[in-house]
Motif scaffolding. Structure first.
Motif, short mmCIF file in Angstrom:
data_model
loop_
_atom_site.label_atom_id
_atom_site.label_comp_id
_atom_site.label_asym_id
_atom_site.label_seq_id
_atom_site.Cartn_x
_atom_site.Cartn_y
_atom_site.Cartn_z
N GLU A 24 -15.86 31.35 13.56
CA GLU A 24 -16.16 30.48 12.42
C GLU A 24 -16.76 31.27 11.26
OE1 GLU A 24 -18.52 27.32 14.04
OE2 GLU A 24 -16.79 26.42 15.05
N LYS A 25 -17.63 32.22 11.56
CA LYS A 25 -18.23 33.04 10.50
C LYS A 25 -17.17 33.91 9.83
CE LYS A 25 -21.73 36.56 9.55
NZ LYS A 25 -20.94 37.07 8.45
N THR A 26 -16.30 34.51 10.63
CA THR A 26 -15.23 35.34 10.09
C THR A 26 -14.32 34.52 9.19
OG1 THR A 26 -15.31 36.78 12.01
CG2 THR A 26 -13.31 36.86 10.69
N ARG A 27 -13.98 33.32 9.64
CA ARG A 27 -13.12 32.45 8.83
C ARG A 27 -13.80 32.04 7.53
NH1 ARG A 27 -10.69 29.32 13.42
NH2 ARG A 27 -8.92 30.62 13.87
N ALA A 28 -15.06 31.67 7.61
CA ALA A 28 -15.80 31.29 6.40
C ALA A 28 -15.85 32.45 5.42
CB ALA A 28 -17.20 30.81 6.76
N ASP A 29 -16.10 33.65 5.94
CA ASP A 29 -16.13 34.84 5.08
C ASP A 29 -14.76 35.08 4.44
OD1 ASP A 29 -18.78 35.22 5.79
OD2 ASP A 29 -18.36 36.88 7.18
N SER A 30 -13.70 34.91 5.21
CA SER A 30 -12.34 35.10 4.69
C SER A 30 -12.04 34.07 3.61
CB SER A 30 -11.31 34.98 5.81
OG SER A 30 -11.45 36.04 6.72
N MET A 31 -12.40 32.81 3.85
CA MET A 31 -12.17 31.76 2.86
C MET A 31 -12.93 32.06 1.57
SD MET A 31 -10.07 29.44 3.85
CE MET A 31 -9.64 28.16 4.98
N LEU A 56 -4.54 30.05 6.53
CA LEU A 56 -5.74 30.13 7.38
C LEU A 56 -6.23 28.74 7.75
CD1 LEU A 56 -7.75 32.09 8.68
CD2 LEU A 56 -9.03 32.08 6.54
N ALA A 57 -6.22 27.84 6.78
CA ALA A 57 -6.64 26.46 7.05
C ALA A 57 -5.69 25.78 8.04
CB ALA A 57 -6.70 25.67 5.75
N CYS A 80 -8.94 28.41 21.21
CA CYS A 80 -7.55 28.69 20.83
C CYS A 80 -7.56 29.50 19.55
CB CYS A 80 -6.82 27.37 20.62
SG CYS A 80 -5.11 27.58 20.08
N THR A 81 -6.75 30.53 19.51
CA THR A 81 -6.54 31.28 18.28
C THR A 81 -5.04 31.33 18.02
OG1 THR A 81 -6.56 33.40 19.45
CG2 THR A 81 -8.62 32.69 18.46
N VAL A 82 -4.69 31.04 16.79
CA VAL A 82 -3.29 31.04 16.38
C VAL A 82 -3.10 32.17 15.39
CG1 VAL A 82 -1.46 29.75 15.22
CG2 VAL A 82 -3.08 28.55 16.71
N GLY A 83 -2.27 33.13 15.75
CA GLY A 83 -1.93 34.23 14.86
C GLY A 83 -0.54 34.02 14.30
N ALA A 84 -0.08 34.98 13.54
CA ALA A 84 1.25 34.87 12.93
C ALA A 84 2.35 34.83 13.99
CB ALA A 84 1.48 36.04 11.99
#
Length: 125
Positions: A24-31, A56-57, A80-84
């Motif tokens: 969640e922190k990584t995603r928030a930083d990326s956003m 990403l969203a 769950c993690t969804v990559g390309a």
């Protein structure tokens, strides 16, 4: 005199909760970074940053749906993690039966649109 009283120690964070917080922190930083790029870049770069943010969203939404459906089916906590090109689903359990893994794989495939061959379901305590 009695033994010194100690305050109860907080329970150790589970590996799942630590991973979830990190994700969640990584995603928030990326956003946040993508917002900064979109606000300060030329039109083409800003559009690319907004596309990346939308992707990403969408991945986050798909991950949350998979996790919720897995929990609703009674499999417990899941990450769950969804990559390309791949999806990983980790279930907080000692082991998974083949039938349970197949049911989880079916949920992940349906919710992410990924081919079953690109989905990995594992158990980890």
């Amino acid at each position: 005199q009695g033994a010194a009283e100690t305050e109860p120690q907080p329970a150790a964070q589970s590996a799942f909760s630590i991973y979830r917080e990190t994700l969640e922190k990584t995603r928030a930083d990326s956003m946040r970074m993508l917002d900064e790029v979109a606000a300060s870049a030329d039109e083409r770069t800003a559009a690319a940053a907004l596309e990346e943010k939308a992707a990403l969203a969408l991945s986050s939404e798909r991950e949350a749906r998979v996790e919720a459906l897995v929990a609703a089916r009674g499999f417990g906590e899941a990450l769950c993690t969804v990559g390309a090109n791949a999806v990983d689903v980790v279930i907080c359990a000692e082991t998974l039966s083949e039938a349970d893994a197949a049911a989880i794989l079916d949920i992940a495939a349906r919710e992410t649109g990924m081919d079953a061959a690109a989905i990995r379901v594992t158990a980890e305590k």
